[in-house]
Design an enzyme around this catalytic site. Structure first.
Site, mmCIF file in Angstrom:
data_model
loop_
_atom_site.group_PDB
_atom_site.id
_atom_site.type_symbol
_atom_site.label_atom_id
_atom_site.label_comp_id
_atom_site.label_asym_id
_atom_site.label_seq_id
_atom_site.Cartn_x
_atom_site.Cartn_y
_atom_site.Cartn_z
ATOM 1 N N ASP A 120 -28.604 -18.053 -2.288
ATOM 2 C CA ASP A 120 -28.200 -18.359 -0.818
ATOM 3 C C ASP A 120 -28.100 -16.802 -0.081
ATOM 4 O OD1 ASP A 120 -27.470 -19.891 1.403
ATOM 5 O OD2 ASP A 120 -25.462 -20.330 0.631
ATOM 6 N N LYS A 147 -32.000 -19.333 0.294
ATOM 7 C CA LYS A 147 -31.725 -20.343 1.561
ATOM 8 C C LYS A 147 -31.119 -19.474 2.499
ATOM 9 C CE LYS A 147 -27.887 -23.086 1.610
ATOM 10 N NZ LYS A 147 -27.320 -22.607 2.773
ATOM 11 N N GLU A 203 -29.287 -19.830 6.669
ATOM 12 C CA GLU A 203 -28.885 -20.917 7.681
ATOM 13 C C GLU A 203 -29.493 -20.409 8.984
ATOM 14 O OE1 GLU A 203 -24.476 -20.758 7.784
ATOM 15 O OE2 GLU A 203 -24.373 -21.004 5.410
ATOM 16 N N ASP A 224 -23.328 -19.407 -1.196
ATOM 17 C CA ASP A 224 -22.143 -18.452 -0.651
ATOM 18 C C ASP A 224 -20.963 -19.107 -0.475
ATOM 19 O OD1 ASP A 224 -22.621 -19.677 1.757
ATOM 20 O OD2 ASP A 224 -22.995 -18.075 2.881
ATOM 21 N N SER A 225 -20.784 -20.306 -0.636
ATOM 22 C CA SER A 225 -19.927 -21.063 -0.848
ATOM 23 C C SER A 225 -18.778 -20.586 -1.832
ATOM 24 C CB SER A 225 -19.914 -22.831 -0.946
ATOM 25 O OG SER A 225 -20.872 -22.727 -2.052
ATOM 26 N N GLU A 256 -26.379 -30.480 7.109
ATOM 27 C CA GLU A 256 -25.200 -30.416 6.872
ATOM 28 C C GLU A 256 -24.208 -30.658 7.992
ATOM 29 O OE1 GLU A 256 -23.248 -26.751 4.890
ATOM 30 O OE2 GLU A 256 -21.209 -27.615 5.064
HETATM 31 O O1 KIV Z 1 -23.028 -22.316 0.523
HETATM 32 C C1 KIV Z 1 -23.307 -23.549 -0.303
HETATM 33 O O2 KIV Z 1 -22.667 -23.907 -1.137
HETATM 34 C C2 KIV Z 1 -24.035 -24.216 0.769
HETATM 35 C C3 KIV Z 1 -24.283 -25.847 0.426
HETATM 36 C C4 KIV Z 1 -23.014 -26.291 0.650
HETATM 37 C C5 KIV Z 1 -25.421 -26.227 1.071
HETATM 38 O O3 KIV Z 1 -24.619 -23.915 1.737
#
Ligand code: KIV
Length: 262
Positions: free
Chosen positions: A85, A115, A117, A46-47, A180
């Site tokens: 994510d 993934k 958080e 989600d970056s 992280e």
């Molecule tokens: O959103 C993302 O790219 C991430 C990574 C930096 C681990 O969570």
């Protein structure tokens, strides 16, 4: 869809002390390059809110945007494990919603895992998603979706809490955990006590693998880079120079020349 990198392979790599290489990607051409370069895990992070959409945090990213980007990434990938994510509010409002949204990644995109958080606080959610046969990678330490609660993107140093979070997400069934923004010595302790692979970002060299944001690594943008990023290229500079050259040649009549005409 035929990923060569499976959960079994990742567990073997940890056992053999073979480092796991992970990287983000958000679109087809870059995902193809990343996959062909031998990366084991491609995270559609989600970056993308920050490096693709120009937002100042990951909070505005939606499920539909994640589904779109994960689908075009998965289409390009032949070898790596693709992980989608889960964006902010796609798993925090209830377990049923979380399982449904996690399932969308596998059903609609070709991703092999998701993934999310959080540590102990999301262990029930991880348990429910894995029970639905959806592999989950956890993410503890500096968790960008909690930026306001953390008071900024800050290194997390509470060793007892980090160790407890790591143990909880493993017990809940996570197949791996991203560490992280935590001190290297704490990341090493976590890596030593867990049997699942740890993937570090700003967590030192002793994790079982490393991940970076592709756009940071390639120097594709002008944003401030955290200390843990190593920039391997300056593609943003190269792109700007090429575009400026094109613009100058259009203006001075040099382009298109004879060789570019029918
Ligand atoms: O959103 C993302 O790219 C991430 C990574 C930096 C681990 O969570």
């Amino acid at each position: 869809m035929n990923p060569q990198i499976t959960l079994t392979k990742l567990y073997q790599m940890k056992k053999n002390g073979e480092k796991i290489v992970a990287l983000t990607a958000y679109d087809y051409p870059f995902a193809k390059m990343v996959d062909e370069s031998g990366v084991h895990i491609i995270l559609v992070g989600d970056s993308l809110g920050m490096v693709v959409q120009g937002e100042t945090s990951t909070l505005p990213v939606t499920m539909d945007e994640m589904i779109y980007h994960t689908r075009i990434v998965a289409r390009a990938v032949k070898n790596a494990m693709v992980i989608g994510d889960m964006p902010f509010l796609s798993y925090q409002t209830g377990i049923e919603t979380a399982v449904h949204n996690a399932g969308r990644f596998l059903k609609e995109t070709g991703a092999a895992a998701v993934k999310l958080e959080g540590g102990a606080g999301v262990s029930d959610t991880i348990r429910a998603i894995t029970k639905a046969s959806i592999p989950v990678q956890a993410h503890i330490g500096l968790t960008p979706q909690s930026v306001h609660q953390m008071g900024g993107f800050k290194v997390q140093r509470d060793e007892d809490r980090l160790l407890a979070d790591a143990r909880e997400v493993e017990a809940a069934g996570a197949f791996s955990v991203v560490l992280e923004g935590i001190p290297a010595d704490i990341a090493k302790k976590i890596t030593d006590v867990l049997s699942i692979p740890t993937i570090g970002i700003g967590a030192g060299p002793d994790c079982d693998g490393q991940i970076l944001v592709l756009h940071d690594l390639l120097g594709l943008h002008d944003r401030h880079l955290p200390k843990f990023v190593k920039q391997y290229a300056a593609l943003g500079k190269a792109a700007r120079e090429s575009i400026a050259e094109y613009a100058a040649e259009v203006q001075n009549g040099e382009f298109p020349s004879k060789e570019h005409c029918y």
